[in-house]
Design a protein around this motif. Structure first.
Motif, PDB file in Angstrom:
ATOM      1  N   GLY A 147       0.829  -1.202   0.000  1.00  0.00           N
ATOM      2  CA  GLY A 147       0.000   0.000   0.000  1.00  0.00           C
ATOM      3  C   GLY A 147       0.858   1.245   0.000  1.00  0.00           C
ATOM      4  O   GLY A 147       2.091   1.179  -0.041  1.00  0.00           O
ATOM      5  N   LEU A 148       0.213   2.411   0.044  1.00  0.00           N
ATOM      6  CA  LEU A 148       0.934   3.682   0.055  1.00  0.00           C
ATOM      7  C   LEU A 148       1.662   3.866   1.379  1.00  0.00           C
ATOM      8  O   LEU A 148       1.111   3.599   2.452  1.00  0.00           O
ATOM      9  CB  LEU A 148      -0.025   4.845  -0.175  1.00  0.00           C
ATOM     10  N   VAL A 149       2.898   4.330   1.299  1.00  0.00           N
ATOM     11  CA  VAL A 149       3.716   4.489   2.493  1.00  0.00           C
ATOM     12  C   VAL A 149       3.354   5.783   3.204  1.00  0.00           C
ATOM     13  O   VAL A 149       3.205   6.838   2.584  1.00  0.00           O
ATOM     14  CB  VAL A 149       5.213   4.477   2.120  1.00  0.00           C
ATOM     15  N   ARG A 150       3.215   5.684   4.520  1.00  0.00           N
ATOM     16  CA  ARG A 150       2.962   6.836   5.378  1.00  0.00           C
ATOM     17  C   ARG A 150       3.897   6.744   6.584  1.00  0.00           C
ATOM     18  O   ARG A 150       4.743   5.861   6.644  1.00  0.00           O
ATOM     19  CB  ARG A 150       1.493   6.862   5.825  1.00  0.00           C
ATOM     20  N   HIS A 151       3.758   7.630   7.538  1.00  0.00           N
ATOM     21  CA  HIS A 151       4.609   7.538   8.719  1.00  0.00           C
ATOM     22  C   HIS A 151       3.773   7.634   9.977  1.00  0.00           C
ATOM     23  O   HIS A 151       2.672   8.207   9.985  1.00  0.00           O
ATOM     24  CB  HIS A 151       5.685   8.637   8.714  1.00  0.00           C
ATOM     25  N   ASP A 152       4.288   7.058  11.047  1.00  0.00           N
ATOM     26  CA  ASP A 152       3.575   7.028  12.312  1.00  0.00           C
ATOM     27  C   ASP A 152       4.503   7.475  13.441  1.00  0.00           C
ATOM     28  O   ASP A 152       4.532   6.883  14.512  1.00  0.00           O
ATOM     29  CB  ASP A 152       3.052   5.614  12.581  1.00  0.00           C
ATOM     30  N   GLY A 153       5.256   8.530  13.163  1.00  0.00           N
ATOM     31  CA  GLY A 153       6.205   9.027  14.150  1.00  0.00           C
ATOM     32  C   GLY A 153       5.687  10.259  14.859  1.00  0.00           C
ATOM     33  O   GLY A 153       4.582  10.747  14.583  1.00  0.00           O
ATOM     34  N   PRO A 154       6.466  10.813  15.760  1.00  0.00           N
ATOM     35  CA  PRO A 154       6.051  12.017  16.487  1.00  0.00           C
ATOM     36  C   PRO A 154       6.012  13.227  15.562  1.00  0.00           C
ATOM     37  O   PRO A 154       6.745  13.303  14.581  1.00  0.00           O
ATOM     38  CB  PRO A 154       7.134  12.174  17.555  1.00  0.00           C
ATOM     39  N   GLU A 155       5.137  14.198  15.890  1.00  0.00           N
ATOM     40  CA  GLU A 155       5.085  15.430  15.121  1.00  0.00           C
ATOM     41  C   GLU A 155       6.343  16.247  15.370  1.00  0.00           C
ATOM     42  O   GLU A 155       6.920  16.228  16.459  1.00  0.00           O
ATOM     43  CB  GLU A 155       3.849  16.249  15.497  1.00  0.00           C
ATOM     44  N   LEU A 156       6.755  16.986  14.341  1.00  0.00           N
ATOM     45  CA  LEU A 156       7.939  17.827  14.429  1.00  0.00           C
ATOM     46  C   LEU A 156       7.540  19.292  14.335  1.00  0.00           C
ATOM     47  O   LEU A 156       6.584  19.652  13.642  1.00  0.00           O
ATOM     48  CB  LEU A 156       8.930  17.477  13.325  1.00  0.00           C
ATOM     49  N   THR A 157       8.314  20.129  15.003  1.00  0.00           N
ATOM     50  CA  THR A 157       8.026  21.569  15.010  1.00  0.00           C
ATOM     51  C   THR A 157       9.239  22.355  14.522  1.00  0.00           C
ATOM     52  O   THR A 157       9.522  23.447  15.008  1.00  0.00           O
ATOM     53  CB  THR A 157       7.636  22.031  16.424  1.00  0.00           C
ATOM     54  N   GLY A 158       9.955  21.794  13.578  1.00  0.00           N
ATOM     55  CA  GLY A 158      11.132  22.443  13.017  1.00  0.00           C
ATOM     56  C   GLY A 158      12.372  21.586  13.078  1.00  0.00           C
ATOM     57  O   GLY A 158      13.397  21.927  12.486  1.00  0.00           O
ATOM     58  N   GLU A 159      12.303  20.442  13.752  1.00  0.00           N
ATOM     59  CA  GLU A 159      13.462  19.574  13.902  1.00  0.00           C
ATOM     60  C   GLU A 159      13.716  18.763  12.626  1.00  0.00           C
ATOM     61  O   GLU A 159      12.849  18.604  11.783  1.00  0.00           O
ATOM     62  CB  GLU A 159      13.251  18.610  15.076  1.00  0.00           C
ATOM     63  N   ARG A 160      14.929  18.237  12.543  1.00  0.00           N
ATOM     64  CA  ARG A 160      15.251  17.301  11.472  1.00  0.00           C
ATOM     65  C   ARG A 160      14.552  15.969  11.746  1.00  0.00           C
ATOM     66  O   ARG A 160      14.515  15.516  12.884  1.00  0.00           O
ATOM     67  CB  ARG A 160      16.766  17.049  11.403  1.00  0.00           C
TER      68      ARG A 160
END
Length: 353
Positions: A150-163
């Motif tokens: 299927g289509l790849v997505r991500h399930d990580g923490p939200e970022l607020t400017g970080e790499r």
């Protein structure tokens, strides 16, 4: 698909977006860039007295779409492969004051050329481009990231400017299927439904029956890998004289699929079959396949068997996508009928063969 117009972003807002990623950078210049439907700007920043050229990619309308996933994927590929992708400097996933999501990335050298220009590369340049494509696909397919289709997505923490991290473990698959034939049947149905409403609607019924027979005959095992799924010169930066690929861009439609599916799409697109109806454009799929296999074997010899045998079903679905998007091709005036006839003959050779 409903494609929005990229929204305009003021210089003042762009400056704030840049500062959210790196507070010490001041915006010197910003120029909108035509690149798909996202809002993309080339920005020049002052980095301690020195200028630095970067690119900022933002949602066109506030819908996240695939921008957050694309940024994470590029970070994974930058960390784990030699695929030339821009380095992602920071991601902002959400926020009320700025046009989120967006990410800031480095600039890479090379020339942006039209999708159709692959038909105008000389044989040596095309051979190099295909060999490098094969090598990069082998590296992509070797990244341990997905176990479903299927289509790849991500399930990580939200970022607020970080790499973003280069760790592939937060990557996931949306609407996933454990069985490839089940996913491919749905995929093919969508493309063939579109075909019935296209300028190639006369092929839809026969191609649908042919595809159904091939789907019934599919047998595995099938291993899901990260698949490019959006092949074409329009998503690369290249040296058109030599065929060197200097950047691989736009990863928002990455698909977890068998390696052979991804490989066959690339062979069809880079082989130029979609414009072979022009009198001076050959179908160079054999040249591209041989060069891609050569490159693939250099990077992942243990995986090459999975892509070594052509799969006509996958090639037919690549042709269906071209037919569905035919209106977007830049075909010389007066040549549309010849090009369409050649595509029809190519598909008919499969259906009737």
């Amino acid at each position: 698909m409903d494609v929005p117009e990229p929204r305009e972003i003021s210089d003042a807002t762009l400056a704030e977006m840049v500062r959210t990623v790196e507070p010490t950078w001041d915006l010197r210049e910003a120029v909108p860039v035509e690149r798909g439907f996202c809002s993309v700007s080339r920005v020049v920043v002052d980095d301690g007295g020195a200028s630095r050229t970067l690119y900022l990619k933002a949602s066109p309308d506030g819908d996240p779409r695939s921008i957050p996933t694309e940024a994470r994927l590029q970070a994974v590929l930058d960390a784990r492969t030699s695929i030339p992708v821009p380095e992602v400097l920071g991601v902002v996933d959400d926020g009320d004051a700025l046009p989120t999501p967006y990410y800031l990335m480095t600039a890479l050298p090379g020339e942006a050329v039209a999708y159709e220009r692959v038909c105008r590369l000389d044989d040596d340049a095309l051979r190099r481009l295909a060999r490098e494509t094969g090598r990069y696909l082998a590296e992509l397919h070797s990244v341990p990231a997905v176990d479903r289709f299927g289509l790849v997505r991500h399930d990580g923490p939200e970022l607020t400017g970080e790499r973003p991290s280069g760790d592939p473990r937060p990557l996931t698959v949306a609407g996933s299927r454990e069985e490839w034939p089940s996913y491919l049947r749905e995929y093919a149905a969508r493309e063939l439904d579109r075909l019935a409403d296209s300028r190639f609607s006369d092929l839809a019924s026969d191609l649908n029956r042919w595809v159904e027979k091939r789907l019934d005959a599919l047998h595995g095992p099938f291993e899901p890998v990260l698949g490019r799924n959006d092949h074409g010169l329009h998503n690369l930066l290249v040296d058109p004289e030599t065929g060197e690929i200097t950047a691989v861009l736009d990863w928002g439609y990455t698909l977890a699929a068998p390696a052979a599916f991804d490989f066959e799409f690339a062979v069809y697109i880079y082989g130029g079959a979609f414009l072979a109806g022009l009198p001076d454009v050959p179908d160079r799929r054999p040249l591209v396949r041989e060069a891609m296999l050569s490159g693939y074997r250099t990077a992942a010899p243990d995986r090459a068997e999975a892509v070594s045998t052509p799969v006509p079903l996958y090639g037919a679905l690549a042709a269906a996508r071209i037919m569905n998007d035919f209106r977007h091709l830049d075909v010389p005036d007066g040549c549309e009928a010849a090009v369409m006839d050649r595509i029809r003959a190519d598909v008919r050779s499969l259906v009737d063969g």
